[in-house]
Write a protein that holds these residues in place. Structure first.
Motif, PDB file in Angstrom:
ATOM      1  N   SER A   7     -13.864  -1.574  -3.940  1.00 40.63           N
ATOM      2  CA  SER A   7     -13.111  -1.774  -5.174  1.00 40.63           C
ATOM      3  C   SER A   7     -12.341  -0.507  -5.514  1.00 40.63           C
ATOM      4  O   SER A   7     -12.698   0.585  -5.069  1.00 40.63           O
ATOM      5  CB  SER A   7     -14.086  -2.107  -6.313  1.00 40.63           C
ATOM      6  N   GLU A   8     -11.280  -0.679  -6.328  1.00 40.67           N
ATOM      7  CA  GLU A   8     -10.548   0.495  -6.804  1.00 40.67           C
ATOM      8  C   GLU A   8     -11.342   1.211  -7.898  1.00 40.67           C
ATOM      9  O   GLU A   8     -11.145   2.388  -8.149  1.00 40.67           O
ATOM     10  CB  GLU A   8      -9.176   0.084  -7.337  1.00 40.67           C
ATOM     11  N   SER A  41     -11.829  -3.683   4.526  1.00 34.36           N
ATOM     12  CA  SER A  41     -11.611  -3.287   3.138  1.00 34.36           C
ATOM     13  C   SER A  41     -11.394  -4.510   2.257  1.00 34.36           C
ATOM     14  O   SER A  41     -10.487  -5.306   2.504  1.00 34.36           O
ATOM     15  CB  SER A  41     -10.395  -2.373   3.043  1.00 34.36           C
ATOM     16  N   ILE A  42     -12.218  -4.640   1.243  1.00 37.77           N
ATOM     17  CA  ILE A  42     -11.999  -5.654   0.209  1.00 37.77           C
ATOM     18  C   ILE A  42     -10.944  -5.126  -0.755  1.00 37.77           C
ATOM     19  O   ILE A  42     -10.082  -5.858  -1.218  1.00 37.77           O
ATOM     20  CB  ILE A  42     -13.317  -5.971  -0.532  1.00 37.77           C
ATOM     21  N   ARG A  43     -10.976  -3.847  -1.035  1.00 39.78           N
ATOM     22  CA  ARG A  43     -10.029  -3.218  -1.957  1.00 39.78           C
ATOM     23  C   ARG A  43      -8.591  -3.406  -1.483  1.00 39.78           C
ATOM     24  O   ARG A  43      -7.712  -3.778  -2.252  1.00 39.78           O
ATOM     25  CB  ARG A  43     -10.344  -1.726  -2.091  1.00 39.78           C
ATOM     26  N   THR A  47      -5.082  -5.425  -3.201  1.00 40.49           N
ATOM     27  CA  THR A  47      -3.877  -4.682  -3.590  1.00 40.49           C
ATOM     28  C   THR A  47      -2.691  -4.977  -2.684  1.00 40.49           C
ATOM     29  O   THR A  47      -1.592  -4.539  -2.959  1.00 40.49           O
ATOM     30  CB  THR A  47      -4.135  -3.163  -3.579  1.00 40.49           C
ATOM     31  N   ASP A  48      -2.903  -5.737  -1.598  1.00 43.79           N
ATOM     32  CA  ASP A  48      -1.835  -6.048  -0.646  1.00 43.79           C
ATOM     33  C   ASP A  48      -1.038  -7.246  -1.152  1.00 43.79           C
ATOM     34  O   ASP A  48      -1.599  -8.328  -1.333  1.00 43.79           O
ATOM     35  CB  ASP A  48      -2.445  -6.349   0.723  1.00 43.79           C
ATOM     36  N   THR A  52      -2.053 -11.159  -2.391  1.00 43.03           N
ATOM     37  CA  THR A  52      -2.155 -11.406  -3.832  1.00 43.03           C
ATOM     38  C   THR A  52      -1.111 -12.385  -4.324  1.00 43.03           C
ATOM     39  O   THR A  52      -1.176 -12.841  -5.453  1.00 43.03           O
ATOM     40  CB  THR A  52      -1.992 -10.092  -4.622  1.00 43.03           C
ATOM     41  N   GLY A  53      -0.109 -12.704  -3.492  1.00 45.40           N
ATOM     42  CA  GLY A  53       0.935 -13.624  -3.898  1.00 45.40           C
ATOM     43  C   GLY A  53       2.081 -12.941  -4.620  1.00 45.40           C
ATOM     44  O   GLY A  53       3.072 -13.560  -4.948  1.00 45.40           O
ATOM     45  N   GLU A  54       1.950 -11.660  -4.879  1.00 47.86           N
ATOM     46  CA  GLU A  54       3.020 -10.917  -5.534  1.00 47.86           C
ATOM     47  C   GLU A  54       4.076 -10.566  -4.500  1.00 47.86           C
ATOM     48  O   GLU A  54       3.782 -10.347  -3.340  1.00 47.86           O
ATOM     49  CB  GLU A  54       2.478  -9.628  -6.159  1.00 47.86           C
TER      50      GLU A  54
END
Length: 80
Positions: A7-8, A41-43, A47-48, A52-54
């Motif tokens: 996590s971040e 990495s779950i983190r 954030t990718d 994330t759909g962003e």
């Protein structure tokens, strides 16, 4: 998965984020075939933008290039 890749946010105990036997999705960061290891990495997955759909910002195009004038003529007396 290393604790820093969970996590971040700061994590005091791994058990606060994941449990033994829990199925998780993670991004593969590196594969070391020689040592038979994978870095996950779950983190990074959260954030990718791909996951994330962003939408990520399009890459900035390089500045236009203008031809440079030569100070000396080319062989054969031709000038640029």
């Amino acid at each position: 998965i290393h604790i820093s890749e969970l996590s971040e946010d700061r994590i005091r105990k791994v058990d606060d984020v994941v449990q033994v036997g829990q199925t998780v999705q993670a991004k593969v960061l590196e594969v070391d075939e020689e040592r038979r290891r994978m870095s996950l990495s779950i983190r990074a997955l959260h954030t990718d933008p791909q996951y994330t759909g962003e939408e990520s910002a399009p890459p900035t195009p390089p500045p236009p290039q203008t031809p440079k004038k030569r100070k000396k003529p080319l062989k054969g007396g031709l000038e640029w």
